[in-house]
Design a protein around this motif. Sequence first.
Motif, mmCIF file in Angstrom:
data_model
loop_
_atom_site.group_PDB
_atom_site.id
_atom_site.type_symbol
_atom_site.label_atom_id
_atom_site.label_comp_id
_atom_site.label_asym_id
_atom_site.label_seq_id
_atom_site.Cartn_x
_atom_site.Cartn_y
_atom_site.Cartn_z
ATOM 1 N N VAL A 38 72.921 39.890 -6.309
ATOM 2 C CA VAL A 38 74.339 39.620 -5.850
ATOM 3 C C VAL A 38 75.072 40.889 -5.471
ATOM 4 O O VAL A 38 74.730 42.187 -6.060
ATOM 5 C CB VAL A 38 75.228 39.116 -6.914
ATOM 6 C CG1 VAL A 38 76.754 38.997 -6.923
ATOM 7 C CG2 VAL A 38 74.807 37.821 -7.337
ATOM 8 N N ASP A 85 77.736 32.253 -5.388
ATOM 9 C CA ASP A 85 77.095 31.759 -4.132
ATOM 10 C C ASP A 85 77.407 32.581 -3.002
ATOM 11 O O ASP A 85 78.126 33.781 -3.079
ATOM 12 C CB ASP A 85 77.398 30.342 -3.826
ATOM 13 C CG ASP A 85 76.155 29.490 -3.036
ATOM 14 O OD1 ASP A 85 75.437 30.238 -2.277
ATOM 15 O OD2 ASP A 85 76.037 28.478 -3.309
ATOM 16 N N LYS A 86 76.679 32.371 -1.776
ATOM 17 C CA LYS A 86 77.145 33.264 -0.482
ATOM 18 C C LYS A 86 78.567 32.917 -0.304
ATOM 19 O O LYS A 86 79.282 32.026 -0.520
ATOM 20 C CB LYS A 86 76.405 32.893 0.647
ATOM 21 C CG LYS A 86 74.837 33.400 0.390
ATOM 22 C CD LYS A 86 74.013 32.805 1.600
ATOM 23 C CE LYS A 86 72.696 33.288 1.275
ATOM 24 N NZ LYS A 86 71.655 33.002 2.691
ATOM 25 N N TYR A 89 79.776 29.896 1.295
ATOM 26 C CA TYR A 89 80.060 28.787 0.736
ATOM 27 C C TYR A 89 81.475 28.905 -0.146
ATOM 28 O O TYR A 89 82.228 27.825 -0.501
ATOM 29 C CB TYR A 89 78.877 28.439 -0.416
ATOM 30 C CG TYR A 89 77.820 27.810 0.126
ATOM 31 C CD1 TYR A 89 77.529 26.487 -0.037
ATOM 32 C CD2 TYR A 89 76.640 28.447 0.987
ATOM 33 C CE1 TYR A 89 76.395 25.939 0.363
ATOM 34 C CE2 TYR A 89 75.664 27.789 1.409
ATOM 35 C CZ TYR A 89 75.463 26.598 1.213
ATOM 36 O OH TYR A 89 74.318 25.903 1.773
ATOM 37 N N ASP A 164 77.050 36.312 4.394
ATOM 38 C CA ASP A 164 75.859 35.903 3.629
ATOM 39 C C ASP A 164 75.431 36.762 2.115
ATOM 40 O O ASP A 164 74.587 36.666 1.492
ATOM 41 C CB ASP A 164 74.723 36.817 4.758
ATOM 42 C CG ASP A 164 74.520 35.756 5.897
ATOM 43 O OD1 ASP A 164 74.806 34.703 5.795
ATOM 44 O OD2 ASP A 164 74.109 36.344 6.730
ATOM 45 N N LEU A 165 76.513 37.644 1.868
ATOM 46 C CA LEU A 165 76.401 38.168 0.674
ATOM 47 C C LEU A 165 76.991 37.289 -0.475
ATOM 48 O O LEU A 165 77.820 36.296 -0.306
ATOM 49 C CB LEU A 165 77.468 39.173 0.593
ATOM 50 C CG LEU A 165 77.218 40.426 1.666
ATOM 51 C CD1 LEU A 165 78.120 41.836 1.479
ATOM 52 C CD2 LEU A 165 75.765 40.943 1.857
ATOM 53 N N PHE A 166 76.183 37.377 -1.686
ATOM 54 C CA PHE A 166 76.546 36.849 -2.914
ATOM 55 C C PHE A 166 77.643 37.412 -3.580
ATOM 56 O O PHE A 166 77.963 38.580 -3.639
ATOM 57 C CB PHE A 166 75.387 36.547 -3.788
ATOM 58 C CG PHE A 166 74.353 35.417 -3.484
ATOM 59 C CD1 PHE A 166 74.346 34.284 -4.218
ATOM 60 C CD2 PHE A 166 73.571 35.391 -2.472
ATOM 61 C CE1 PHE A 166 73.666 33.225 -4.088
ATOM 62 C CE2 PHE A 166 72.590 34.442 -2.079
ATOM 63 C CZ PHE A 166 72.844 33.267 -3.236
#
Length: 627
Positions: A38, A85-86, A89, A164-166
């Motif tokens: 993350v 999540d990403k 999302y 795209d990062l969590f």
Amino acid sequence: MNFFGDLVKVYEQNEDLAGKVDESGPTLVPIAHNSVNVQIEVRIDGQGNYISARPLDKEETVTIIPATPAAVNRTSKPAAYPLSDKIVYMAGDFAQTMTDEKERDKAIEQHKLYLAELSNWASSANAPVEIKAIQQYISKGTLLADLMSDNFEDKDKKKIAKGDLFARFIVNSKPVFQDQLIFHNWTRFYLESQQDHEESQPIGIDYITGKRGITTKSIEAGISSRDNNAKLISANDDSAYTYRGQFLGDDYYSVSYESSQKMVHALSWLVRRQAIYVDNRAFVFWGTGGTEKPLDVATLLTGFRSAGHFDKKTQDKNSNVEDARAVATQYRDRLRGLVANMSDDETVSIAALDAATTGRMAVVYYNVLDGSSFKQNVMSWGDTASTNRFFKDHVERYTPNFSEIINLAYGNGSNGSRFKKLSKQVMTQLVSAVISGRALPDDIYRAAFRRIKHPLGYSDSPQGTAGTQIWENDMFKHAALIGYRNGGGNEMTTEELNRDRSYVFGKLFAVMNEVEKLSMNIQRQRNSSVTDRQTTAMRFMTNYMERPATTWNRLLSTVNQSYISRLGGGTRARYERAYLDLIHQLGDGMTDEPLEYNFSRGFADQTVELREARAEAKKKREEQKND
């Protein structure tokens, strides 16, 4: 019990550690969770109001998050994690930034899936207040805008904007991603929700427990960090026909969701905590319940340091030469110490794992031993696969580790892919043989013997170690290895050893080698430009092994003529007496029949004896000088 059943047992015996963050090592992942990296940490209050966010340092990123099988195994088809999540999302406003209609529709679908998962959990009867607060915040649909308006550097904002990062949450100063109660709450909620919809779930017999229940075909990957996509159970019988004619589809196995989670998470925990790697093959040892007691034994077998070397801090600095029997006793005490905490009724499990293909993890070796047998076999290895060595001013007992044995036998060209493949195969053979108390494959002995017979093939290492020293080190390693082959060769009586022709020829060779090394050392003291080089014995060695009697006469003539005369009277007499006694000891054995494995043992024993005697003589001279 089988391999999978043992792993389930490990998980159940350590279930209280599930989700408990351990700064010293990996965390045991709870059921229905996953471990991911993350990059963003978001802080909100108890009413779901945004406070701040920050990028995470690399060492902070590993995070346990609630998960579903669909999310863990998702590819191009959208599937959401229920909490972290990403950003694509989690952020309800992410789709607004997209100009491509197809991509925007996909982002809208991803967020709806995420919000549905989170809302279902937050609306459950016993949902934690922190989850309710997070659901309140996510429902506002402002995550992306909040992050972009925060005090991030431009490079971080560019990454955030890609989605795209969590992200993970802190609620009212509580790190949600470290709270075991929240982990347990999600696990219970998810398993209960499966039961509530049992009519839509696959039902079958769990082959691990024998009980009937909800089964799964979604087995997680990520057991080994070096083969992150490999799964423990995986097959595609629709196209490759792995089990054609035996099963329909993938009916060759049936595992419950809980059992699959326990076995995968237990194995991943063991591998990441205590595996030893050779190339991509992971070797892992664990005791009853996954305890760490056998770890020292694993280091003895496959570590990168020789187990037989004593810590020099424990040596008596005032003692020049150790008594050989005391050294052997100290060594055995250390061996016993490695397994002292293991009870006889404890079990020890050993597994070797490798990725058969990119997506499939193979169990290439598995064994379970009772503590008594394991200790006995480890003790036998350490006690017999050992030899004395002389280090500077004292004798030590030495056992080569498995990596050293592999390099001894197959080290030429050790940077190539063939060596990497061979080394992990040989490591598996070594582990399985030693822990089971069986003989090693003779191929290993033959390959090692071929190598040491050609000292002229040794060159200096890139680290600066002379090729002559590398060869000598290999001679001692081979001597130790042959001790194990002889089934306790280090316990042979003097009479038995002295009747072995190869052993005595090895001692003769050591005398000539030491005479020349000592002579060169005397020259070096007089002239610092004299460098270390291969001795005459080393240059003659290949012929010596094939035609020992003939080559011995040539060697003796050369060394007597060029080197032994340079030694002092007492030293010269000691070496002459040594080789004359050995020639007498050979008797009718002075023939040209080729020499065998015990040659290296004779070389090692005689070398230590000569160096020990020389150190003792030096000590006496210094004492007399001081008097």
